[in-house]
Each structure stands twice: as C-alpha cells, then as structure tokens.
Design an enzyme around this catalytic site. Structure first.
Site, mmCIF file in Angstrom:
data_model
loop_
_atom_site.group_PDB
_atom_site.id
_atom_site.type_symbol
_atom_site.label_atom_id
_atom_site.label_comp_id
_atom_site.label_asym_id
_atom_site.label_seq_id
_atom_site.Cartn_x
_atom_site.Cartn_y
_atom_site.Cartn_z
ATOM 1 N N ASP A 2 -66.889 -67.102 33.004
ATOM 2 C CA ASP A 2 -66.504 -66.013 33.885
ATOM 3 C C ASP A 2 -66.442 -66.491 35.327
ATOM 4 O OD1 ASP A 2 -66.162 -63.022 34.196
ATOM 5 O OD2 ASP A 2 -67.944 -63.294 35.453
ATOM 6 N N GLU B 206 -62.167 -68.867 33.669
ATOM 7 C CA GLU B 206 -61.370 -67.812 34.304
ATOM 8 C C GLU B 206 -61.250 -68.114 35.787
ATOM 9 O OE1 GLU B 206 -61.666 -62.989 35.154
ATOM 10 O OE2 GLU B 206 -63.449 -64.249 35.188
#
Length: 552
Positions: A214, A282
């Site tokens: 993330d 990401e």
C-alpha cells in the site's frame, strides 16, 4: 507457527520464482466477499470457501486486502497489530486454512501490507507519543510547531486538511498523510525498517507468496520537512484525490517519493528473494506515477511490479491514451514491470466510471489481457458490476463522509459480492450486511451468470485462458504500437511466437491492416473477436482481432 503450512508453501514457491511476471491477480476485499458466520461482515473462512470460484477464473494469485487487527477507522488500512488477524475476520488458524486451500488449488496468496503508517492505537505509537525520550520516540514523524503554533510545514492529507495533527502529550505535531488516526512511521529510523522487515518475514514464514504494498511511495519523507511547492492549475487532476480536495493544489515533492526509499525496498526484495516471493507496489502520484513505477521496478533488486493510476482514472481511455501510457512506460520503465488494473477498492467501478456497455466491458477486458505487464482484477468486475449507489445514511467511508456530496467516497465499489439472486443479500450473508447489497447487482450474480453462456463472467475466463495459452501475451515483447482514429494495434512476441492485436475502442466500425505474413485467429471462441482476413480485418464497434502468425 503451523509448520505444515510453512513447509508446503515453501515447496510451492520453489517451483517458479518468476510466477508474477504476466500473472493475473484477483483482489479480494475481505469485508465484502463472503460472510461465513452471519455477522454481516466477510471473513477469512468465507474467502476459503470461495477460493474454488477464484481458481475457476484461471487467475494465478489472490490479493487479500488487510485483515489485520485494527480499529477500522479506515477499514483495515489502519493497523494496530501487524502480526495477528482482527477477530471480525477470524483467527490466524483461519488464515492458515486460506493459505493451504489456495495452494491446493494452484493459487498464490498475496497480502496487503500497509507499511507507511499504523493506527494511532498501535502499541508502537502509544509508546512513541508518551514522551520525547522513550525507546520509540523517533519511530513516527514528530516535529515542533512553528513559533506561532502552526504546523511545521504545508503538507496536506489525502483525506483533506493539514497532514499534521497536534499531540498534547509531546507538545508536538505528528505527520499523517491519511487520517489523523493513521500516524506515519519514520523510515529514517533504522529500527522502524527492521521492525517492518520482521513483519514481512512473519507472513512469509506463514506461507504467503507475496505482498501488495500500500502507498509504496509514501514510506519516506523529506528529513528537512521542506514545504511542497504549489502545483500549476493546468497540471492538477483527480487521479489520486477528487478535485474538491486541496491535496491537488500541491506538487508533493517532499512529503513522498523520496530517493531514500530505494534502500528500504532493496532490503525488502532481498528478504522476499529468500522465499521466492513477489510484490506489487501501489504508486500513488498523479504527476509522476509511471516514472516512479520505473524507478521502483528497475533491475532485479527492487520490487517486481508496481501499478500507477493511469487506467484507474475517470476518463475512459482512448486508443491514443493507451498508446501514450505504453510509450511512457517504454521510456521510463523499460527495465521494469507494470501491473494494470481498471478497478479496485479505491475507485469507482470502471463499468460506471467509463460508462461501458457489455461490448465495451468485453473489449477492455481482452485488451488488459493482451497488454505487456501483469494484471489485477477486482472482485465483481468479472460480473460487470456497476458502482453501487449508497445513501448518505449508509456511508461507512470517512473519505466520502468528509466530501459528500461532490465526492461520494469509496463505499460504492465496496458493497458485498453477489453470489446468487434468490437471497435478498445476494448470498453474501445470512445477517445484515455492513454495507447494503445493491439491487442493481442482483441480476448480475455469479450463479445467474454461470448459467448464461454469453455472460461477462465466461468472457473473463476465456480472456484469461487466452493469455495463458500464449506466453507472448503474458511475458513477451510489445512492439509496433500504432493508433488510427480509435483503432489501436500492436504486436506481442516471445520465443518465435508472434501475435497481432487490433482493438477498435469506439462505437464506429474500422478496418485494420495486418502485417505481412499468414495469420490465423488466436481467439476464435472469444466473443467480440474477429478472425483475420487476407491483409486486413474489419472490426465492428468494440471488437478486436487477436491473430497468431502461422509457422512453417
């Protein structure tokens, strides 16, 4: 530690350490996939029960969004214990069952690691905020106020407002790039990096095959805390944050994307290599996403894959848009590896975002499976689910609550999966679901589509199978990309196999010229695909041609 799971997993991993290259990854949002105990919230046992369905799609791996212990202010992306399962999702033994079941079905398991920040209820933060002298006092980003009491610089939060929160115990501000209850870890502190590597090691020992990382470009901040410069109005876009958010007014030069991040990523890669594991990062940046993707995946000592937000943007990509993205990747990430997604848990579902009908959805799915890179599919997109309309009183997402009604948040893409049409909750739960099941989704259920040979679900299976049948599509070179109007053509090639791909990304018929040589259809059973003719192929609206060059 479940030794059986660990040993089975390591044997499983040893077979192909490059499994990730060209892989198709299916994202599961645990709260909304399958509830096994009737409390209205999806859980790990529910995932385990539905893994045969995921395997039936032909995908290589499942990415499971966070299931760690959390106060759920940001629904699991605020972690209070990295090495345990939140009771609402089950237990650590339930996770072992997920691993063992997935591996028995030939699926890899990737879990979502949130390393840039923790919950403010994490014991690390409780200790860090207790004084300026404790052992973890530098584990988070603390700073004195300016002489007038205001925050140390102008950094903003993605969720709106200042990126700094005052703490009355230390009489200092702490940094939070997201919610104020999500304090940022200080990656300039070696002990923090070591603790996070231990977290990764814990799950690798447990048998996971890799990670989705993330906000990978948010890990490291500028140590000098310099102000971000303003971003010219003509460069602002809503790829990362909605236009109503002032976050778009800055060039985030110092609050993220720092070069020191590469050293940590090399440590993480070295750890993963010992297990044959892989990661997809990401990259959250509206201006430099592809450039950072190239930096973070270059060579063989950084991340295997990253994804940026070009195909998660609001506007449906034209042929020119696709070419622009691919040319940019070839320029800044020639030595790296992208991973593409059209939908995920953070953006409006692409069936609605791009206003696509069934033909358009089929074409874009086939396109994804033909582009160089790996691919992520978000639960429900294989059913063609549109964005759900969630009433304000049912909203759970703090992002949507903050910016309603101009921005409705992320709940519309997070509503429960619909498995069968006879149950009022789509077979997701026997209780009251945490978000209402959309009535517009009920006629697109898995059970309903399984019985319909023309359903989008079967198209996804066939498109994935096409990718698996040709190594040139999953791992080969991509070359000779051209655009004529909204006609996109390119070739894929590997080990003597060459494919020609032509996509009519429009509602108007177009003709495509084939390269010299003899060609035959590579996808005769794929709806919306036209067989090649001599020298040319006629493509009706939203149709494509996938042809393989004859040999001998």
């Amino acid at each position: 530690m479940n030794a059986k799971v660990q040993n089975t997993s390591l044997t499983h991993l040893a077979k192909d350490p490059d499994w990730w290259r060209g892989a198709v990854i299916y994202q599961v949002y645990p709260r909304s996939f399958q509830d096994s105990n009737g409390d209205g919230i999806g859980d790990l046992n529910g995932i385990a029960d539905r893994l045969p369905y995921i395997a039936s799609l032909g995908v290589d791996a499942v990415w499971i969004s966070p299931f760690f212990t959390s106060p759920m202010k940001d629904f699991g992306y605020d972690v209070s214990d990295y090495c345990d399962v939140d009771p609402m999702f089950g237990s650590i033994s339930d996770f072992d069952t997920v691993i063992e079941t997935a591996h028995s079905l030939g699926l890899k398991v990737m879990i979502d690691l949130v390393l840039s920040h923790t919950s403010d209820q994490h014991p690390w933060f409780a200790e860090s905020r207790s004084s300026r002298e404790n052992a973890k006092s530098d584990w988070y980003v603390w700073s004195d106020p300016k002489p007038d009491g205001t925050p140390p610089n102008n950094w903003l939060s993605i969720f709106g407002g200042s990126g700094w929160q005052w703490d009355g115990r230390r009489l200092q501000y702490y940094l939070h790039n997201f919610l104020s209850s999500q304090p940022d870890l200080n990656f300039h502190e070696p002990a923090v990096q070591n603790a996070l590597l231990d977290v990764a090691r814990f799950w690798l020992d447990r048998g996971v095959d890799g990670f989705r990382l993330d906000t990978i470009n948010f890990y490291v901040h500028d140590k000098q805390l310099r102000d971000n410069p303003p971003l010219p109005m003509d460069q602002r876009n809503s790829t990362i944050a909605p236009q109503v958010n002032p976050y778009n007014h800055q060039e985030h030069l110092y609050s993220k994307n720092q070069p020191e991040n590469l050293a940590f990523l090399r440590k993480l890669r070295a750890l993963m290599d010992g297990y044959g594991a892989a990661a997809v990062g990401e990259v959250g940046d509206a201006q430099r996403g592809l450039e950072i993707l190239g930096q973070y995946t270059a060579g063989d000592d950084l991340m295997q894959m990253c994804y940026a937000f070009e195909f998660l943007a609001n506007d449906q990509p034209t042929a020119t848009d696709v070419q622009t993205v691919m040319d940019r990747v070839a320029d800044v990430a020639a030595d790296g590896w992208p991973c593409w997604a059209f939908s995920n848990h953070d953006v409006k579902r692409h069936a609605s975002r791009w206003e696509l009908d069934a033909d358009g959805l089929r074409l874009m799915t086939t396109l994804m499976m033909c582009l160089r890179g790996s691919a992520c599919i978000y639960q429900g997109e294989e059913l063609g689910l549109p964005e759900a309309d969630v009433a304000f009183e049912d909203l759970q997402d703090p992002y949507g609550i903050e910016f309603w009604p101009e921005f409705k948040g992320r709940d519309g893409c997070r509503t429960p999966m619909v498995w069968e049409p006879s149950n009022q909750n789509g077979g997701f739960t026997a209780g009251k679901p945490w978000l209402p099941v959309s009535h517009d989704h009920m006629d697109k259920s898995v059970a309903g589509q399984e019985d319909d040979a023309d359903a989008l679900l079967h198209h996804y299976r066939k498109a994935i199978a096409l990718r698996k049948a040709h190594d040139a599509l999953s791992q080969g070179m991509q070359d000779d990309m051209k655009v004529t109007g909204n006609l996109l053509t390119f070739t894929r090639e590997l080990n003597g196999e060459k494919l020609f791909c032509a996509f009519n990304i429009s509602g108007v018929s177009q003709n495509a010229d084939l390269p010299s040589g003899a060609w035959e259809s590579a996808a005769s059973d794929l709806r919306g695909t036209v067989a090649p003719a001599v020298n040319t192929v006629h493509l009706p609206a939203w149709h494509c041609c996938i042809a393989v060059k004859k040999t001998g």
